[in-house]
Design a protein around this motif. Structure first.
Motif, PDB file in Angstrom:
ATOM      1  N   LEU A 135       0.824  -1.208   0.000  1.00 15.75           N
ATOM      2  CA  LEU A 135       0.000   0.000   0.000  1.00 15.75           C
ATOM      3  C   LEU A 135       0.859   1.260   0.000  1.00 15.75           C
ATOM      4  N   THR A 136       1.983   1.224   0.704  1.00 19.25           N
ATOM      5  CA  THR A 136       2.854   2.400   0.755  1.00 19.25           C
ATOM      6  C   THR A 136       3.369   2.769  -0.635  1.00 19.25           C
ATOM      7  N   ALA A 137       3.800   1.751  -1.388  1.00 23.20           N
ATOM      8  CA  ALA A 137       4.293   2.010  -2.742  1.00 23.20           C
ATOM      9  C   ALA A 137       3.176   2.517  -3.640  1.00 23.20           C
ATOM     10  N   LEU A 138       2.003   1.917  -3.506  1.00 19.99           N
ATOM     11  CA  LEU A 138       0.869   2.353  -4.323  1.00 19.99           C
ATOM     12  C   LEU A 138       0.506   3.802  -4.012  1.00 19.99           C
ATOM     13  N   GLU A 139       0.505   4.157  -2.730  1.00 24.49           N
ATOM     14  CA  GLU A 139       0.145   5.534  -2.367  1.00 24.49           C
ATOM     15  C   GLU A 139       1.206   6.536  -2.789  1.00 24.49           C
ATOM     16  N   GLN A 140       2.453   6.089  -2.915  1.00 23.06           N
ATOM     17  CA  GLN A 140       3.466   6.992  -3.464  1.00 23.06           C
ATOM     18  C   GLN A 140       3.122   7.363  -4.901  1.00 23.06           C
ATOM     19  N   VAL A 141       2.676   6.362  -5.667  1.00 24.40           N
ATOM     20  CA  VAL A 141       2.240   6.627  -7.037  1.00 24.40           C
ATOM     21  C   VAL A 141       1.025   7.539  -7.033  1.00 24.40           C
ATOM     22  N   HIS A 142       0.038   7.200  -6.214  1.00 23.85           N
ATOM     23  CA  HIS A 142      -1.194   7.997  -6.177  1.00 23.85           C
ATOM     24  C   HIS A 142      -0.919   9.439  -5.758  1.00 23.85           C
ATOM     25  N   ALA A 143      -0.019   9.618  -4.784  1.00 22.68           N
ATOM     26  CA  ALA A 143       0.291  10.968  -4.302  1.00 22.68           C
ATOM     27  C   ALA A 143       0.906  11.822  -5.395  1.00 22.68           C
ATOM     28  N   LEU A 144       1.741  11.201  -6.231  1.00 17.58           N
ATOM     29  CA  LEU A 144       2.401  11.955  -7.292  1.00 17.58           C
ATOM     30  C   LEU A 144       1.530  12.075  -8.534  1.00 17.58           C
ATOM     31  N   LYS A 145       1.043  10.946  -9.032  1.00 18.35           N
ATOM     32  CA  LYS A 145       0.341  10.960 -10.319  1.00 18.35           C
ATOM     33  C   LYS A 145      -0.994  11.686 -10.247  1.00 18.35           C
ATOM     34  N   THR A 146      -1.745  11.467  -9.165  1.00 23.23           N
ATOM     35  CA  THR A 146      -3.074  12.069  -9.035  1.00 23.23           C
ATOM     36  C   THR A 146      -3.106  13.145  -7.953  1.00 23.23           C
ATOM     37  N   GLY A 147      -2.547  12.836  -6.790  1.00 21.33           N
ATOM     38  CA  GLY A 147      -2.611  13.762  -5.666  1.00 21.33           C
ATOM     39  C   GLY A 147      -1.937  15.086  -5.937  1.00 21.33           C
ATOM     40  N   ALA A 148      -0.881  15.071  -6.753  1.00 21.49           N
ATOM     41  CA  ALA A 148      -0.115  16.302  -6.968  1.00 21.49           C
ATOM     42  C   ALA A 148      -0.964  17.406  -7.594  1.00 21.49           C
ATOM     43  N   LEU A 149      -1.758  17.079  -8.614  1.00 19.92           N
ATOM     44  CA  LEU A 149      -2.565  18.126  -9.236  1.00 19.92           C
ATOM     45  C   LEU A 149      -3.693  18.585  -8.317  1.00 19.92           C
ATOM     46  N   TYR A 150      -4.192  17.683  -7.465  1.00 16.51           N
ATOM     47  CA  TYR A 150      -5.184  18.120  -6.484  1.00 16.51           C
ATOM     48  C   TYR A 150      -4.537  18.978  -5.400  1.00 16.51           C
ATOM     49  N   ALA A 151      -3.293  18.663  -5.037  1.00 16.32           N
ATOM     50  CA  ALA A 151      -2.563  19.528  -4.112  1.00 16.32           C
ATOM     51  C   ALA A 151      -2.386  20.912  -4.734  1.00 16.32           C
ATOM     52  N   ALA A 152      -2.049  20.938  -6.026  1.00 14.72           N
ATOM     53  CA  ALA A 152      -1.953  22.220  -6.728  1.00 14.72           C
ATOM     54  C   ALA A 152      -3.283  22.950  -6.706  1.00 14.72           C
ATOM     55  N   ALA A 153      -4.384  22.222  -6.874  1.00 16.80           N
ATOM     56  CA  ALA A 153      -5.715  22.840  -6.879  1.00 16.80           C
ATOM     57  C   ALA A 153      -6.003  23.526  -5.549  1.00 16.80           C
ATOM     58  N   GLY A 154      -5.731  22.830  -4.443  1.00 15.95           N
ATOM     59  CA  GLY A 154      -5.963  23.438  -3.137  1.00 15.95           C
ATOM     60  C   GLY A 154      -5.132  24.680  -2.934  1.00 15.95           C
ATOM     61  N   ALA A 155      -3.846  24.599  -3.304  1.00 17.55           N
ATOM     62  CA  ALA A 155      -2.957  25.745  -3.141  1.00 17.55           C
ATOM     63  C   ALA A 155      -3.357  26.900  -4.050  1.00 17.55           C
ATOM     64  N   LEU A 156      -3.682  26.605  -5.307  1.00 25.04           N
ATOM     65  CA  LEU A 156      -4.050  27.671  -6.249  1.00 25.04           C
ATOM     66  C   LEU A 156      -5.315  28.388  -5.806  1.00 25.04           C
ATOM     67  N   GLY A 157      -6.295  27.646  -5.313  1.00 20.53           N
ATOM     68  CA  GLY A 157      -7.503  28.297  -4.826  1.00 20.53           C
ATOM     69  C   GLY A 157      -7.201  29.286  -3.720  1.00 20.53           C
ATOM     70  N   ALA A 158      -6.350  28.879  -2.783  1.00 21.71           N
ATOM     71  CA  ALA A 158      -5.985  29.775  -1.684  1.00 21.71           C
ATOM     72  C   ALA A 158      -5.186  30.969  -2.179  1.00 21.71           C
ATOM     73  N   LEU A 159      -4.259  30.727  -3.093  1.00 21.13           N
ATOM     74  CA  LEU A 159      -3.428  31.821  -3.613  1.00 21.13           C
ATOM     75  C   LEU A 159      -4.254  32.862  -4.352  1.00 21.13           C
ATOM     76  N   TYR A 160      -5.248  32.414  -5.124  1.00 16.14           N
ATOM     77  CA  TYR A 160      -6.063  33.360  -5.882  1.00 16.14           C
ATOM     78  C   TYR A 160      -7.119  34.050  -5.020  1.00 16.14           C
ATOM     79  N   ALA A 161      -7.231  33.599  -3.771  1.00 14.64           N
ATOM     80  CA  ALA A 161      -8.044  34.331  -2.801  1.00 14.64           C
ATOM     81  C   ALA A 161      -7.196  35.307  -1.993  1.00 14.64           C
ATOM     82  N   GLY A 162      -5.888  35.329  -2.276  1.00 18.06           N
ATOM     83  CA  GLY A 162      -4.992  36.223  -1.543  1.00 18.06           C
ATOM     84  C   GLY A 162      -4.597  35.712  -0.182  1.00 18.06           C
ATOM     85  N   ALA A 163      -4.694  34.397   0.043  1.00 13.76           N
ATOM     86  CA  ALA A 163      -4.433  33.817   1.358  1.00 13.76           C
ATOM     87  C   ALA A 163      -2.950  33.867   1.706  1.00 13.76           C
ATOM     88  N   ASP A 164      -2.669  33.737   3.011  1.00 17.68           N
ATOM     89  CA  ASP A 164      -1.282  33.725   3.467  1.00 17.68           C
ATOM     90  C   ASP A 164      -0.663  32.340   3.267  1.00 17.68           C
TER      91      ASP A 164
END
Length: 246
Positions: free
Chosen positions: A135-164
């Motif tokens: 599971l650890t190896a699988l989640e490493q793939v999931h975190a990078l291949k899929t999770g990364a763009l969702y992480a970007a989504a969360g950060a971008l939403g906050a940045l475009y709201a002017g968040a700290d």
């Protein structure tokens, strides 16, 4: 390029951007440049993933894939062009966003779409295949291949709201956890990674709980984030029960 982007889909990454932006006091309109940019990155990744050298898919959403419709060379160039255009879109119409946040947005998108994110995850996925037993190896793939763009989504939403910076990091973490849960749910829906099915479902519940804990201090404005995380949990368990609705 329009064919690659406008063929439909759930638009989950833009939805996360908007929900994150609104959760910290921004507006959907303010988030639209980031939404378009991230969707272009996602579309480019699908165009390249579908190529014969990768997954060799001939259809997507009931339509010929880009390389089938426009040739292999066209598929490569269309993907390249979408990635470049994404960074143009990221800066377009961003009035009112602090300049430091725009710089941070470009850095976030580059980081999560590149070798330390989606591209690195695709390389790991090709190496690991569809028969993971760890599971650890699988989640490493999931975190990078899929999770990364969702992480970007969360950060971008906050940045475009002017968040700290602290708020940006918090919603970036929300996106990463959601993205891993999303991919676990997709695995169940697609009947992939069967050996880890029980563990994956338990992880979906755990990850969604962590997402909700991150959203809790944001109060009622974060209700869309909570609804999105609930959706992915319900989707995973419905698929496990044999209900394949997308």
């Amino acid at each position: 390029m329009r064919y690659a982007v406008l063929q439909g889909g759930k638009r989950m990454r833009p939805l996360v951007i908007i929900a994150a932006c609104e959760a910290v006091g921004g507006t959907a309109e303010a988030a639209l440049p980031a939404c378009c940019a991230l969707e272009m990155v996602h579309a480019y990744s699908l165009v390249h993933d579908d190529l014969p050298a990768m997954d060799n898919d001939l259809e997507r959403r009931g339509q010929p894939t880009v390389h089938v419709a426009f040739g292999h060379a066209g598929g490569i160039l269309i993907g390249d062009a979408l990635l470049s255009q994404a960074f143009m879109a990221l800066m377009r119409g961003a009035d009112g966003v602090p300049p430091a946040n725009l710089v941070a947005a470009a850095r976030v998108l580059a980081h999560h779409s590149g070798v330390d994110g989606m591209v690195g995850g695709q390389a790991l996925d090709l190496a690991l295949g569809q028969d993971a037993h760890d599971l650890t190896a699988l989640e490493q793939v999931h975190a990078l291949k899929t999770g990364a763009l969702y992480a970007a989504a969360g950060a971008l939403g906050a940045l475009y709201a002017g968040a700290d910076a602290d708020t940006v990091r918090s919603l970036e973490t929300w996106g990463l956890k959601f993205g891993i849960a999303f991919q676990h749910a997709d695995d169940v829906l697609d009947d992939d990674q069967k050996a880890l099915r029980t563990q994956a479902l338990a992880r979906v519940d755990e990850l969604v709980g962590e997402c909700d804990a991150i959203a809790a201090p944001l109060g009622d404005r974060a209700e869309p984030l909570r609804a999105i995380s609930k959706w992915v949990r319900d989707r995973a368990h419905a698929a496990a029960a044999g209900v394949k609705a997308d």
